[in-house]
Design a protein around this motif. Sequence first.
Motif, PDB file in Angstrom:
ATOM      1  N   LEU A 127      -7.421  12.677  15.980  1.00 31.52           N
ATOM      2  CA  LEU A 127      -8.761  12.775  15.393  1.00 31.52           C
ATOM      3  C   LEU A 127      -8.672  12.974  13.883  1.00 31.52           C
ATOM      4  O   LEU A 127      -9.390  12.318  13.115  1.00 31.52           O
ATOM      5  N   ALA A 128      -7.801  13.873  13.450  1.00 29.82           N
ATOM      6  CA  ALA A 128      -7.668  14.156  12.020  1.00 29.82           C
ATOM      7  C   ALA A 128      -7.170  12.935  11.258  1.00 29.82           C
ATOM      8  O   ALA A 128      -7.688  12.593  10.184  1.00 29.82           O
ATOM      9  N   ASP A 129      -6.160  12.258  11.808  1.00 22.25           N
ATOM     10  CA  ASP A 129      -5.626  11.064  11.143  1.00 22.25           C
ATOM     11  C   ASP A 129      -6.676   9.961  11.051  1.00 22.25           C
ATOM     12  O   ASP A 129      -6.826   9.309  10.014  1.00 22.25           O
ATOM     13  N   GLU A 130      -7.412   9.766  12.146  1.00 19.03           N
ATOM     14  CA  GLU A 130      -8.410   8.697  12.150  1.00 19.03           C
ATOM     15  C   GLU A 130      -9.571   9.028  11.213  1.00 19.03           C
ATOM     16  O   GLU A 130     -10.127   8.129  10.571  1.00 19.03           O
ATOM     17  N   CYS A 131      -9.941  10.303  11.104  1.00 16.78           N
ATOM     18  CA  CYS A 131     -10.981  10.687  10.149  1.00 16.78           C
ATOM     19  C   CYS A 131     -10.542  10.345   8.724  1.00 16.78           C
ATOM     20  O   CYS A 131     -11.338   9.832   7.929  1.00 16.78           O
ATOM     21  N   GLY A 132      -9.278  10.647   8.406  1.00 14.41           N
ATOM     22  CA  GLY A 132      -8.774  10.315   7.075  1.00 14.41           C
ATOM     23  C   GLY A 132      -8.798   8.824   6.813  1.00 14.41           C
ATOM     24  O   GLY A 132      -9.239   8.369   5.739  1.00 14.41           O
ATOM     25  N   ASN A 133      -8.335   8.038   7.769  1.00  9.44           N
ATOM     26  CA  ASN A 133      -8.347   6.579   7.607  1.00  9.44           C
ATOM     27  C   ASN A 133      -9.761   6.025   7.547  1.00  9.44           C
ATOM     28  O   ASN A 133     -10.053   5.103   6.783  1.00  9.44           O
ATOM     29  N   ARG A 134     -10.659   6.598   8.355  1.00 11.16           N
ATOM     30  CA  ARG A 134     -12.037   6.116   8.357  1.00 11.16           C
ATOM     31  C   ARG A 134     -12.714   6.375   7.006  1.00 11.16           C
ATOM     32  O   ARG A 134     -13.481   5.554   6.503  1.00 11.16           O
ATOM     33  N   LEU A 135     -12.424   7.548   6.404  1.00 10.86           N
ATOM     34  CA  LEU A 135     -12.962   7.863   5.077  1.00 10.86           C
ATOM     35  C   LEU A 135     -12.472   6.859   4.035  1.00 10.86           C
ATOM     36  O   LEU A 135     -13.230   6.409   3.170  1.00 10.86           O
TER      37      LEU A 135
END
Length: 459
Positions: A127-135
């Motif tokens: 979740l944390a990694d995908e949030c960073g990539n999504r941003l």
Amino acid sequence: MGTVQSAFRATIVYEALSEADRDPAYVNLLSENQYLVLSAKSGSEKTEADILLIDCQHIDRFRDIDAIAIRDLKQQYTNSALMLITSPECTGDLRLQLKKHGTLCTSGDRPELLLPRINRLLENLSLADECGNRLKTMASLNRHGKARSPLHTDTKPVRVLVTGPASVVLMRVMSSLEQENFEVTAAISVPQTTRYLETHSFDALVVVPGGKGKIYASLIRLLRRNDRTDSLPIIVFSGINLHGSGQPAYHYLKQGADTVLPENDIETSMLPEVRSFARRNRLTKSMRQFLRQSVHNETRPSQLICETEFFEHHLGRQCATSRDTTRSLCLSAFRLRAQGEQVPARQTCKQALSYIDMVIKDTDLVTVISDNLVLLSQPATSIVDAEETRLKIVSLLQEIRFQSNFAGKAYEDLFVDASTVRYRLDEAPEEMIARALNTLEKSSRPIPQKPTPRLTVVH
């Protein structure tokens, strides 16, 4: 190296504070469940890992030499999440000292209790990694949508539900929580607990089972099977000797409790545990909400379905992440067909997308590249798990008769072709999409002439 490691669910470095305490049962269990298990042997080649797993269950006090050993391992694997294996006897000051270094997992001589905790930790890392990539994708496309920061957590007092038969211990728990300005609700029966959880939102559940261990162990198992409460932190206070008769700590942990503490540890360990788990729960909720809002558009406001431009741009970022780490990336393609090889009605496809949305994870991303062609990207997902998701989607869509008002038909049946591919090292996103579509063409099969019974869904 990247192509080999990405075939696994995750890479885990397993160590113990002393060589004699290494337990091969953990290595075997993790390997059997498609995890790549490595050792941090001195002189071995440095390898990136998702989780650094340190076995601390044989220590009875925290010494300076233990702190130094943990610190040295953390410095060697600075990008890895740290999890410490503890025994049920790890309470009081020892537990507080270890908790300062990483996530605790009570396992003892039951290695199987480790798997759900590792899966939950990996889910949060994903979740944390995908949030960073999504941003980054949103910034590069100059899109902000309706998404708030993934770190925008609730600022209201921590909401705790305390459940168990009325007892002195239950009152002690509630009094300690209320003194810290937590918002505390009490439920003195299992039906009352389930009603509260159905109608209210809580940051943590504290269980004081008293003499009704079997009943409350069953409640924990029930909550872990419910989508609304499957990630709710559950802390159990047991008055029974952890290795005695009745319901020992292992039984609660097996049913899904996050941790089990003795009743005499309320004043020492309860507040740090509740704060830590509540903070994790709020952050997880915030990240999930952000991921859904990051692909928000007016036509599909509640689904993880995005425009093709956003999907292709983001897939390139996911490919780069998979290339630079040991984490797998999978891409699935679905073709929806109606009887007579016709393209299904738009209403039918829209209903099908809502069912796909029920199956996928918050980190997954879906786009529609034609009327009946759907792509699904799954970061940090092994090929085994991605294929399982694909089969669930195909099975679900082919068991339903969809309501339709197209061409005079009241209902329409879907037939689904599907394929799944895993990212290859240095593969461009458009090459990965082309490979998924090419595999889809090869997997296409004739629509059966004899209809099979289906469940009719009326909207």
